[in-house]
Design a protein around this motif. Structure first.
Motif, PDB file in Angstrom:
ATOM      1  N   VAL A 146       0.843  -1.202   0.000  1.00 63.55           N
ATOM      2  CA  VAL A 146       0.000   0.000   0.000  1.00 63.55           C
ATOM      3  C   VAL A 146       0.877   1.251   0.000  1.00 63.55           C
ATOM      4  CG1 VAL A 146      -1.741   1.286   1.295  1.00 63.55           C
ATOM      5  CG2 VAL A 146      -1.876  -1.213   1.166  1.00 63.55           C
ATOM      6  N   ARG A 147       1.909   1.236   0.850  1.00 56.61           N
ATOM      7  CA  ARG A 147       2.807   2.391   0.901  1.00 56.61           C
ATOM      8  C   ARG A 147       3.441   2.636  -0.473  1.00 56.61           C
ATOM      9  NH1 ARG A 147       4.064  -0.425   5.596  1.00 56.61           N
ATOM     10  NH2 ARG A 147       3.254   0.609   7.460  1.00 56.61           N
ATOM     11  N   ASP A 148       3.910   1.547  -1.076  1.00 53.59           N
ATOM     12  CA  ASP A 148       4.514   1.704  -2.401  1.00 53.59           C
ATOM     13  C   ASP A 148       3.552   2.329  -3.384  1.00 53.59           C
ATOM     14  OD1 ASP A 148       6.840   0.663  -1.543  1.00 53.59           O
ATOM     15  OD2 ASP A 148       6.591  -1.319  -2.446  1.00 53.59           O
ATOM     16  N   ARG A 149       2.329   1.855  -3.329  1.00 53.21           N
ATOM     17  CA  ARG A 149       1.362   2.357  -4.288  1.00 53.21           C
ATOM     18  C   ARG A 149       1.103   3.848  -4.096  1.00 53.21           C
ATOM     19  NH1 ARG A 149      -3.220  -1.364  -3.712  1.00 53.21           N
ATOM     20  NH2 ARG A 149      -1.591  -2.799  -3.057  1.00 53.21           N
ATOM     21  N   ILE A 150       1.066   4.294  -2.851  1.00 55.06           N
ATOM     22  CA  ILE A 150       0.867   5.723  -2.604  1.00 55.06           C
ATOM     23  C   ILE A 150       2.084   6.499  -3.122  1.00 55.06           C
ATOM     24  CG2 ILE A 150       0.559   7.516  -0.849  1.00 55.06           C
ATOM     25  CD1 ILE A 150      -0.894   5.491   0.853  1.00 55.06           C
ATOM     26  N   ARG A 151       3.256   5.986  -2.785  1.00 56.56           N
ATOM     27  CA  ARG A 151       4.472   6.683  -3.216  1.00 56.56           C
ATOM     28  C   ARG A 151       4.539   6.816  -4.725  1.00 56.56           C
ATOM     29  NH1 ARG A 151       7.507   2.683   0.524  1.00 56.56           N
ATOM     30  NH2 ARG A 151       7.286   3.698   2.545  1.00 56.56           N
ATOM     31  N   GLY A 169       2.119   6.444  -6.875  1.00 57.91           N
ATOM     32  CA  GLY A 169       0.900   6.870  -7.544  1.00 57.91           C
ATOM     33  C   GLY A 169       0.344   5.806  -8.471  1.00 57.91           C
ATOM     34  N   LYS A 170       0.716   4.537  -8.172  1.00 56.64           N
ATOM     35  CA  LYS A 170       0.222   3.417  -8.989  1.00 56.64           C
ATOM     36  C   LYS A 170      -1.256   3.208  -8.692  1.00 56.64           C
ATOM     37  CE  LYS A 170       2.487  -0.280  -8.088  1.00 56.64           C
ATOM     38  NZ  LYS A 170       3.270  -1.536  -7.971  1.00 56.64           N
ATOM     39  N   GLY A 171      -1.983   2.671  -9.646  1.00 56.01           N
ATOM     40  CA  GLY A 171      -3.379   2.365  -9.425  1.00 56.01           C
ATOM     41  C   GLY A 171      -4.187   3.622  -9.193  1.00 56.01           C
ATOM     42  N   ARG A 172      -5.335   3.456  -8.586  1.00 59.34           N
ATOM     43  CA  ARG A 172      -6.257   4.574  -8.426  1.00 59.34           C
ATOM     44  C   ARG A 172      -6.079   5.346  -7.124  1.00 59.34           C
ATOM     45  NH1 ARG A 172      -9.241   0.241  -9.352  1.00 59.34           N
ATOM     46  NH2 ARG A 172      -8.575  -0.170 -11.486  1.00 59.34           N
ATOM     47  N   VAL A 173      -5.261   4.827  -6.200  1.00 62.68           N
ATOM     48  CA  VAL A 173      -5.318   5.292  -4.832  1.00 62.68           C
ATOM     49  C   VAL A 173      -5.176   6.809  -4.676  1.00 62.68           C
ATOM     50  CG1 VAL A 173      -2.882   4.711  -4.497  1.00 62.68           C
ATOM     51  CG2 VAL A 173      -4.364   5.027  -2.518  1.00 62.68           C
ATOM     52  N   ARG A 174      -4.273   7.419  -5.418  1.00 64.41           N
ATOM     53  CA  ARG A 174      -4.035   8.851  -5.207  1.00 64.41           C
ATOM     54  C   ARG A 174      -5.192   9.697  -5.701  1.00 64.41           C
ATOM     55  NH1 ARG A 174       1.803   9.619  -5.388  1.00 64.41           N
ATOM     56  NH2 ARG A 174       1.502  11.657  -6.346  1.00 64.41           N
ATOM     57  N   THR A 175      -5.971   9.133  -6.608  1.00 65.31           N
ATOM     58  CA  THR A 175      -7.082   9.913  -7.167  1.00 65.31           C
ATOM     59  C   THR A 175      -8.381   9.721  -6.408  1.00 65.31           C
ATOM     60  OG1 THR A 175      -7.754   8.137  -8.633  1.00 65.31           O
ATOM     61  CG2 THR A 175      -6.079   9.637  -9.460  1.00 65.31           C
ATOM     62  N   PRO A 188      -5.249  -3.454  -6.106  1.00 65.65           N
ATOM     63  CA  PRO A 188      -6.518  -3.999  -6.564  1.00 65.65           C
ATOM     64  C   PRO A 188      -6.766  -3.445  -7.945  1.00 65.65           C
ATOM     65  CG  PRO A 188      -6.747  -2.911  -4.420  1.00 65.65           C
ATOM     66  CD  PRO A 188      -5.382  -2.606  -4.925  1.00 65.65           C
ATOM     67  N   GLY A 189      -7.371  -4.235  -8.758  1.00 61.63           N
ATOM     68  CA  GLY A 189      -7.614  -3.770 -10.108  1.00 61.63           C
ATOM     69  C   GLY A 189      -6.487  -4.146 -11.051  1.00 61.63           C
ATOM     70  N   SER A 190      -5.406  -4.719 -10.536  1.00 64.56           N
ATOM     71  CA  SER A 190      -4.351  -5.176 -11.427  1.00 64.56           C
ATOM     72  C   SER A 190      -4.870  -6.372 -12.195  1.00 64.56           C
ATOM     73  CB  SER A 190      -3.118  -5.609 -10.634  1.00 64.56           C
ATOM     74  OG  SER A 190      -2.785  -4.608  -9.710  1.00 64.56           O
ATOM     75  N   VAL A 191      -4.735  -6.366 -13.487  1.00 61.36           N
ATOM     76  CA  VAL A 191      -5.270  -7.433 -14.310  1.00 61.36           C
ATOM     77  C   VAL A 191      -4.204  -8.492 -14.491  1.00 61.36           C
ATOM     78  CG1 VAL A 191      -6.351  -7.992 -16.500  1.00 61.36           C
ATOM     79  CG2 VAL A 191      -6.784  -5.801 -15.417  1.00 61.36           C
ATOM     80  N   ILE A 192      -4.286  -9.550 -13.696  1.00 60.11           N
ATOM     81  CA  ILE A 192      -3.264 -10.589 -13.669  1.00 60.11           C
ATOM     82  C   ILE A 192      -3.941 -11.930 -13.875  1.00 60.11           C
ATOM     83  CG2 ILE A 192      -1.482 -11.694 -12.249  1.00 60.11           C
ATOM     84  CD1 ILE A 192      -0.794  -8.857 -12.734  1.00 60.11           C
ATOM     85  N   TYR A 193      -3.407 -12.718 -14.797  1.00 64.75           N
ATOM     86  CA  TYR A 193      -3.935 -14.053 -15.013  1.00 64.75           C
ATOM     87  C   TYR A 193      -3.429 -14.962 -13.903  1.00 64.75           C
ATOM     88  CZ  TYR A 193      -4.520 -18.663 -17.090  1.00 64.75           C
ATOM     89  OH  TYR A 193      -4.860 -19.969 -17.299  1.00 64.75           O
ATOM     90  N   THR A 194      -4.322 -15.637 -13.209  1.00 67.22           N
ATOM     91  CA  THR A 194      -3.924 -16.436 -12.049  1.00 67.22           C
ATOM     92  C   THR A 194      -3.886 -17.921 -12.344  1.00 67.22           C
ATOM     93  OG1 THR A 194      -6.180 -16.558 -11.279  1.00 67.22           O
ATOM     94  CG2 THR A 194      -4.845 -14.743 -10.431  1.00 67.22           C
ATOM     95  N   GLY A 195      -4.159 -18.305 -13.592  1.00 62.97           N
ATOM     96  CA  GLY A 195      -4.129 -19.734 -13.926  1.00 62.97           C
ATOM     97  C   GLY A 195      -2.707 -20.186 -14.228  1.00 62.97           C
ATOM     98  N   GLU A 196      -2.586 -21.439 -14.661  1.00 62.39           N
ATOM     99  CA  GLU A 196      -1.266 -21.930 -15.011  1.00 62.39           C
ATOM    100  C   GLU A 196      -0.783 -21.240 -16.286  1.00 62.39           C
ATOM    101  OE1 GLU A 196      -1.199 -26.264 -15.053  1.00 62.39           O
ATOM    102  OE2 GLU A 196      -2.895 -26.178 -13.676  1.00 62.39           O
ATOM    103  N   LYS A 197       0.484 -20.885 -16.273  1.00 66.16           N
ATOM    104  CA  LYS A 197       1.056 -20.242 -17.464  1.00 66.16           C
ATOM    105  C   LYS A 197       1.008 -21.237 -18.618  1.00 66.16           C
ATOM    106  CE  LYS A 197       2.218 -16.322 -15.715  1.00 66.16           C
ATOM    107  NZ  LYS A 197       0.913 -15.658 -15.776  1.00 66.16           N
ATOM    108  N   SER A 198       0.780 -20.738 -19.788  1.00 63.69           N
ATOM    109  CA  SER A 198       0.788 -21.615 -20.960  1.00 63.69           C
ATOM    110  C   SER A 198       0.895 -20.710 -22.169  1.00 63.69           C
ATOM    111  CB  SER A 198      -0.509 -22.416 -21.013  1.00 63.69           C
ATOM    112  OG  SER A 198      -1.570 -21.573 -21.385  1.00 63.69           O
ATOM    113  N   ASP A 199       1.263 -21.267 -23.254  1.00 63.68           N
ATOM    114  CA  ASP A 199       1.345 -20.436 -24.455  1.00 63.68           C
ATOM    115  C   ASP A 199       0.243 -20.798 -25.437  1.00 63.68           C
ATOM    116  OD1 ASP A 199       2.574 -22.805 -24.339  1.00 63.68           O
ATOM    117  OD2 ASP A 199       4.080 -22.361 -25.864  1.00 63.68           O
TER     118      ASP A 199
END
Lengths: 355, 355, 355, 355, 355
Positions: A153-158, A160-166, B17-28
């Motif tokens: 969370v601290r990193d994100r604030i620093r 400005g990643k993601g929506r947090v600062r807005t 939160p809101g980071s769009v990350i695929y959480t399944g097994e990696k595959s090509d």
């Protein structure tokens, strides 16, 4: 832990309600104060020395996150509480670390208590109480001691990643709570591993002596984690339904997301709970199976040799007239008979599948 | 599986939160895009190469079914999501395959997540997450990889069979979900077979060594299927109560039909669950019965021959004066006595029904 | 206790409802009356001799706490009840000590019944009924006999500590109830200790004879405490929702605090209840494990010596022609064979992990 | 049965929803159509040959009961459905015999599905699906095949007994459902008998081999009956709350009566269910008691004769100097000692209550 | 009883709903009619000979209690019902003694069915159905046969004790129901005694043979009492919420009192139920403990004497060259060795705490 907690509470009983008493273990940890104050454009990060320096951040237009570590510094926390107009019971609860997760709604702030669970270096589950005060443009957080799961969370604030600062303070509270709930997944994952390890140990019969104890310990651990997490569901669902203006409509979607995560966690806990119960049953059948095996060995040995010994006994008798004794081949014939008997027995037990 | 899932989730924790990350097994695996676009009169079926080609189908007047396979292609899916104005959390959930079945209602679309269960070639249960976005005239579906239970749906669109071509996108979503729920019946049918097989194996005593393990495995399998299916009931019932215009009144009757099917499935799962618990009890009594049998054999052998051996022992003693030793018929009389004793014992055990 | 209680009730059955009958154990304890009457500025503390002296305190402007000890003095209590305009059923319930915790709302007073639990000198749990009448500016409290958990409350009134002197009668009721609920923590703490002691006793196998009995006793104790505490949750939650003017809005926050405490207590009780059930299972496996150990000893002894005895028996036979008997080293060779057999057996059992 | 049902369903999956497919066992049973058409004054009873003849009865002013037997005649039933304006899903459900009891409310008719349970000639429980369509002045009933529990209803219409001829179609539906529910009592009565028989068999120990199997079978039977009956409660309670004009206010009292009956039935089923679970426990203790008995016999025999055999062994030794061997009365003294030992043992075991 | 009840019901099935059929055991008990008619000032008590004499009491201004004993007199009861304008289903239910406790609200009367439980001379629990019709100024009560728990109520009316004579018919119904509920306390008290007796019997091991049966019987008895009492809670709570004018506001307080009593009763029943389940577990451990004891005796005897017998066997062998046989003190040395072995064994078993 149950033991410790109630003991602590004990010490307080007899005091006036509203007495602000720290119920955790005494320690001379220093008070650690940390402030993040940010707008979409910029942010300030500070470590403060005295509680009075915090007061100014109440009125800034920016969103402020004031993180207080060290609940043993009761006087300072009381001052802080008074400055932020907190209800006496809230101040009392802040430093009383045996609260259930709960939310109390007051006119101009929300008071949220929850349990931060994480593994320490020795893989033990640390259960620390975290309280939040959500005001119009600030979030106060109170932890027993330094060390938490808010690094990201601290990193994100620093950065400005993601929506947090807005976003406003309600979103800040969300990402803080989300960080805590995310950590729960790691906790129950470990529980899951432990159950599976125990299960294979029981199947392989390698932990005869301690199995019952291990099962019981694991059962207690699950019960404790459950108790720390379950009430939080209601807390979140009350945040979602909150009608004050502290939680904005658009942020509620995010809280629903936490709710879904919590649901997953609690569902898994309940599955683990059911599995641990059946472990006990499994262990019981394992014991019974072993006894069966023991009994079979005994029965086979006894059934084969007791009759043979009887026969030998017969011809060890000293009667004057036992005709068989004097035939030349008696002894060899007897051996024949006994070997036949022996083999017959073996076949019999083979058929019964005891061999 | 629980293990794997939480591990995956783990990797994400600490991210915004809101980071769009695929959480399944990696595959090509390649991204596979498929579009059906139809009116009562005609239909188009296309396989597309790039995500941009999909965009056009958002605005056609026809009903469009856009089927996206390959959740590892996160960037493309994010682009698609942005084009269709999806909420950031929805896009995040699309590629995060550890969701519980759920429905989220947004202003101009519904977001539905459920679990597609089917048997693979080796009769293992495959548990794959399928998400749907229901818009005014389109349905987006997202699958982890190719291979699904929608074959019949495709045929029906192609051939214009049934009502599908004359109805709106809400009906399309219905037949897709119906296809998934129909497959559940096959899954629980297999579970039912497994329980009955296990039951007769236990009765016949043919699986002594692995019974506990088999029961435990089956119990876990049921718990997992249960967890995939149960939350769906609430999803459907919220579709029925939906007040947006996305689900038309006349289509709700169809969703109620799915609800009834789901109810049947979950009812069966609960019955299986109860049966698997009693299997454990049954197995326990089976073990005890066997031990009883073992003990009887031992007791009969010992009870018959130990006294006889004692008698033989008596006349094996070397006292100078044992009058019986010198009578001519002692030996034969003794045999008589022993045979009588033997028969008396047999009768005794027969009466006790141990023989 | 269940026995005693129903017995008492029994005596009353057949009487008109509303008959004011003391259902506790007969005793000639004196009636003990105590009054606290206070304003923010000053307070009066008095012990009174007759019930009539109490009457005056009904109308004072100050807040009055009238504490009545000795429910066997039925006539006096009835007089008091009539003077304070209590409903006949309320007067009946005041002296009938087998009530469940409950709250009855009347037009100008609240009637609250709860159970005061505390340890006596011998660490037994004392379960005493306490009733409260909350009027506009007075609280009546009724106890079976002297001795209570209100010591700290008295001190606080005397010293004007905390808020009590500045608040109304609803706050007085709160601190009285809070004192009782605080004591519950001590009770369940002791239960927790007992369970843990029992648990380690069972693990160590040191209480073979009484384990079942101890578990059963503890189970009953938990059931009883549970029954005394659980209904109180509903009582408190009805106080919170009360719409009369007897409970002011600002005091309700305090009652919610009691509610949270109660929730913690009941949660712990349920965890203890679950643990005591698994104690039984644990004990069962402990017994089975012991039996296994016993059986192993038997089996090892029998399996080793029965075959050896058989061999000895063979060469104790009196056949005229047993060639081995006459070889010079037969005896020593036989010893060799038997020692080899013996060691082979030991190795076999070692491998099976029975040794 | 679960197996069969899901298998059937299976065959359907992949088909368009709304496909009218008979899911029961294939058979060439003839379609059997029966109509009762009555006013308070007169009634017509007819067996019809073709489905078209039924159509006229839709519009008569009289109350008509059209009873259709033979769900394998799908085409005819579909025609009938279309004539009566039934929703496609209703027609589908009519011939799909794996429905849960349910009620679907449509604009101008109610669709009720329930399970008719009755014993066949061999005392097996027959589980047949019956569906009703309640229209303004008609009731359509659909059964899998001939043979039902409506005999008394027919008599009552013929003879004008009771209120049936003076009431509307909603009352007709009521007496038909009442006839089915009344039969449930007979079914659970038989289950009750079976449990009590099993119970006494277990007590008497006469069914050692099959007890587990019998208990398991009975458990399944109860689960199945439960599943057929339980959902009906909700059906009836929805009829009571129905707001269409199809069910008149005065008839609802009668439906409440069915509801009460159903409640009794389900209550009994739950009691039986609990009893069957304790049967398993009982059986387990019975086995353990028997093993105890077996072990006692073994222990008594071994404990008595093993020491005696040892003594005999002593004096069977061939040492040159065993002084006792040469006393004249040694042998008789030894006998005395052994008899004393024997009796001492018997007394010991008597005291332990093993004899 | 379950058996009997369903059997009775059976006889009725096939009859028109509304058929007034007595479902109890046939008997030629005379109809017994009793009337109390009272005002605050005076009262009339009468035994009547024919049902017609009762009719007049419907219209008196006084409160009338008409008590009808003998439900086999169906025709008379039907007449009475018609005179009092009762619904046909009510009349049917009056004489059908297998009803669940229930309340039916009609326009100008309430129909209440409950179960009167009391001990007969042999301490068996008698379960008799009592129905009440509460009209504006009368209460009709219907019992299967003479003998009830209303003695005290009659006395109170006669003597004008308590409030009864000054109150309306709703209060009369209250004191009648209160008398029945008060008797429940006595019933569950006896159940409590039985459980405690059984518990100590099991602990002392004095009822080996019948324990399972006794537990099972008690379990059934509790289930039956539970079934008779539990539904009454809902009945009372519906009386409290009743909106007709039949129950006056001030009387509702009294019904709440019954409700509280019922809650206590049902709470106790559930505790007993839980205790009886753990009795089974306890019994199981008792059996296992005994088996352990048996096994220990066997193991000790066998482990001590089998090796000794082996040694004796060695020197019973007839080899020509066994040097030990010819030493003078061999025999005595051997005795020494055997005694040492014997004592070593005893110490070993003592250490293992088997002795």
């Amino acid at each position: 832990m149950a033991k410790k907690r109630t003991k602590k509470h004990q010490k307080k009983s007899g005091l006036a309600p509203g007495s602000v008493i720290y119920t955790g273990e005494k320690s001379d940890k220093k008070l650690f104060l940390e402030v993040f104050d940010y707008t979409p454009e910029e942010y300030i990060e500070k470590e403060l020395n005295s509680i009075e320096e915090v007061f100014d951040f109440k009125l800034t237009d920016c969103v402020s996150w004031i993180n207080v570590n060290g609940l043993n510094h009761v006087t300072e926390i009381e001052k802080l509480g008074i400055h932020f107009n907190l209800h006496p019971l809230v101040i009392e609860d802040l430093v009383s670390i045996s609260q259930r997760p709960k939310i109390d709604e007051y006119e101009d702030y929300l008071f949220v208590v929850l349990k931060m669970l994480y593994h320490d270096a020795d893989e033990n589950i640390i259960n620390e109480q975290v309280s939040f005060i959500l005001g119009p443009n600030y979030v106060l957080s109170f932890q027993e001691s330094e060390g938490d799961v808010f690094g990201a969370v601290r990193d994100r604030i620093r950065q400005g990643k993601g929506r947090v600062r807005t976003m406003q303070s309600d979103y800040l509270l969300y990402i803080l709570m989300d960080a805590i709930v995310d950590e729960y997944f790691s906790i129950i994952e470990t529980l899951g591993y432990k159950i599976e390890d125990l299960e294979s140990d029981i199947f392989e019969g390698s932990i005869e002596e301690t199995a019952t104890k291990d099962i019981q310990e694991l059962k207690k651990e699950i019960l404790k984690v459950r108790r720390s997490i379950f009430p939080l569901r209601e807390v979140i669902s009350r945040i979602e339904k909150d009608e004050s203006n502290l939680i904005q409509q658009r942020t509620k979607t995010y809280y629903r997301d936490i709710y879904d995560h919590l649901f997953q966690v609690t569902e898994n806990i309940d599955i683990y709970r059911e599995m641990i119960w059946s472990l006990m049953d499994m262990y019981m059948t394992t014991i019974s199976n072993k006894m069966n095996e023991v009994m079979k060995v005994l029965t086979i040995m006894a059934s084969i040799f007791i009759p043979l010994t009887f026969i030998a006994g017969i011809y060890g008798m000293n009667f004057d007239y036992i005709p068989e004794l004097h035939y030349k081949y008696s002894y060899f014939i007897l051996w024949g008979v006994m070997i036949v008997l022996f083999i017959a027995m073996l076949i019999y037990f083979k058929r019964k599948k005891w061999l």
